[in-house]
Enzyme design. Structure first.
Site, PDB file in Angstrom:
ATOM      1  N   ARG A  67      34.138  53.309   2.335  1.00 15.02           N
ATOM      2  CA  ARG A  67      35.412  53.259   3.056  1.00 15.02           C
ATOM      3  C   ARG A  67      36.538  53.245   2.031  1.00 15.02           C
ATOM      4  O   ARG A  67      36.708  52.281   1.279  1.00 15.02           O
ATOM      5  CB  ARG A  67      35.472  52.026   3.952  1.00 15.02           C
ATOM      6  CG  ARG A  67      34.449  52.037   5.079  1.00 15.02           C
ATOM      7  CD  ARG A  67      34.627  53.249   5.986  1.00 15.02           C
ATOM      8  NE  ARG A  67      33.809  53.166   7.201  1.00 15.02           N
ATOM      9  CZ  ARG A  67      33.777  54.098   8.123  1.00 15.02           C
ATOM     10  NH1 ARG A  67      34.513  55.210   7.991  1.00 15.02           N
ATOM     11  NH2 ARG A  67      33.016  53.950   9.203  1.00 15.02           N
ATOM     12  N   ALA A  79      29.036  53.755  14.436  1.00 20.25           N
ATOM     13  CA  ALA A  79      30.264  53.650  15.222  1.00 20.25           C
ATOM     14  C   ALA A  79      31.034  54.963  15.146  1.00 20.25           C
ATOM     15  O   ALA A  79      30.800  55.779  14.253  1.00 20.25           O
ATOM     16  CB  ALA A  79      31.133  52.500  14.719  1.00 20.25           C
ATOM     17  N   GLU A  96      26.901  58.911  18.641  1.00 14.16           N
ATOM     18  CA  GLU A  96      27.079  58.384  17.290  1.00 14.16           C
ATOM     19  C   GLU A  96      25.764  57.859  16.725  1.00 14.16           C
ATOM     20  O   GLU A  96      25.476  58.021  15.534  1.00 14.16           O
ATOM     21  CB  GLU A  96      28.128  57.270  17.297  1.00 14.16           C
ATOM     22  CG  GLU A  96      29.550  57.729  17.597  1.00 14.16           C
ATOM     23  CD  GLU A  96      30.134  58.612  16.502  1.00 14.16           C
ATOM     24  OE1 GLU A  96      29.592  58.631  15.375  1.00 14.16           O
ATOM     25  OE2 GLU A  96      31.134  59.299  16.786  1.00 14.16           O
ATOM     26  N   GLU A 100      24.607  59.596  13.296  1.00 16.05           N
ATOM     27  CA  GLU A 100      24.743  58.838  12.052  1.00 16.05           C
ATOM     28  C   GLU A 100      23.417  58.305  11.509  1.00 16.05           C
ATOM     29  O   GLU A 100      23.244  58.237  10.293  1.00 16.05           O
ATOM     30  CB  GLU A 100      25.731  57.683  12.242  1.00 16.05           C
ATOM     31  CG  GLU A 100      27.146  58.151  12.497  1.00 16.05           C
ATOM     32  CD  GLU A 100      28.190  57.062  12.328  1.00 16.05           C
ATOM     33  OE1 GLU A 100      29.366  57.394  12.094  1.00 16.05           O
ATOM     34  OE2 GLU A 100      27.821  55.871  12.420  1.00 16.05           O
ATOM     35  N   GLU A 145      30.224  61.091   5.824  1.00 19.85           N
ATOM     36  CA  GLU A 145      28.989  60.735   6.514  1.00 19.85           C
ATOM     37  C   GLU A 145      27.752  61.171   5.747  1.00 19.85           C
ATOM     38  O   GLU A 145      26.655  60.637   5.985  1.00 19.85           O
ATOM     39  CB  GLU A 145      28.984  61.329   7.922  1.00 19.85           C
ATOM     40  CG  GLU A 145      30.004  60.666   8.848  1.00 19.85           C
ATOM     41  CD  GLU A 145      29.848  61.108  10.288  1.00 19.85           C
ATOM     42  OE1 GLU A 145      29.127  62.114  10.520  1.00 19.85           O
ATOM     43  OE2 GLU A 145      30.422  60.450  11.176  1.00 19.85           O
TER      44      GLU A 145
END
Length: 222
Positions: A67, A79, A96, A100, A145
């Site tokens: 992040r 998320a 998601e 993910e 991702e």
């Protein structure tokens, strides 16, 4: 006890910054219960969902993801944003989870609701509990991702990491602690997948009535 959502008189509202994901809106409004007019800048957020997925051994699916605002590789649960038109929140959660961490689930419940940063953002987030999971072949992910690293972690170990301050993502913390509490009670009294979501309903109804003018100025963010 429950949060109280109120109708607030918005004097005027305008977009002061248009971003790729969310905008910043400046609003003048009358503080409920008073005659005081205040001005605030609010990050207008589309809303989000998250998923705490548990397997048959009471392991939780956690993932590590970079992040950039905090330059951190943090532990999270899957998320994503509610940014697909016409997609129901639980459908977004299932999407998601598949995109993910390559999982799907047969059993779904609402686990927790969260107002992520109500002092400056309109984000309302719902966390779902997913059980009876199935693993699928790995998806091809791009950009940030592509760096996701999924891990099955004992729910007890995840709780200890939260309590020790090693996991600090607020959504992950809330979801892990709620899931652990439900595990202790045998997953009784779980909320149904279509449980009312007052925060999102309130925002959707309220924002549709607020006139937003065209951007009046742009903020410089460096």
């Amino acid at each position: 006890m429950r949060d109280q959502y109120v109708d607030t008189h918005i004097v005027d509202s305008s977009v002061v910054f248009t971003g790729a994901v969310w905008d910043v809106v400046e609003q003048r409004f009358v503080l409920p219960g008073t005659d005081t007019t205040l001005t605030r800048q609010v990050m207008r957020h589309p809303g989000a969902v998250a998923v705490v997925a548990l397997d048959d051994d009471n392991r939780v699916m956690l993932m590590q993801q970079y992040r950039h605002p905090l330059r951190v590789i943090e532990w999270e649960v899957p998320a994503g944003l509610l940014d697909h038109a016409g997609e129901e929140p639980h459908e977004a959660a299932a999407r998601e989870l598949r995109e993910e961490v390559d999982l799907s689930a047969k059993t779904w419940n609402v686990l927790a609701d969260q107002l992520t940063s109500p002092g400056g953002s309109s984000e309302a987030l719902r966390i779902y509990l997913a059980r009876d999971v199935t693993t699928h072949p790995a998806s091809e992910r791009t950009a940030e991702e592509a760096q996701i690293k999924p891990h099955w972690v004992s729910l007890n170990d995840a709780v200890h990491a939260v309590m020790a301050g090693h996991i600090t993502n607020s959504t992950a913390c809330l979801g892990i602690l709620h899931a652990a509490r439900h595990a202790e009670t045998g997953f009784t009294n779980l909320r149904p997948i279509d449980d009312p979501w007052p925060a999102r309903d309130h925002l959707l109804n309220g924002l549709s009535l607020i006139h937003i003018s065209e951007p009046t100025r742009l903020l410089s963010i460096s």
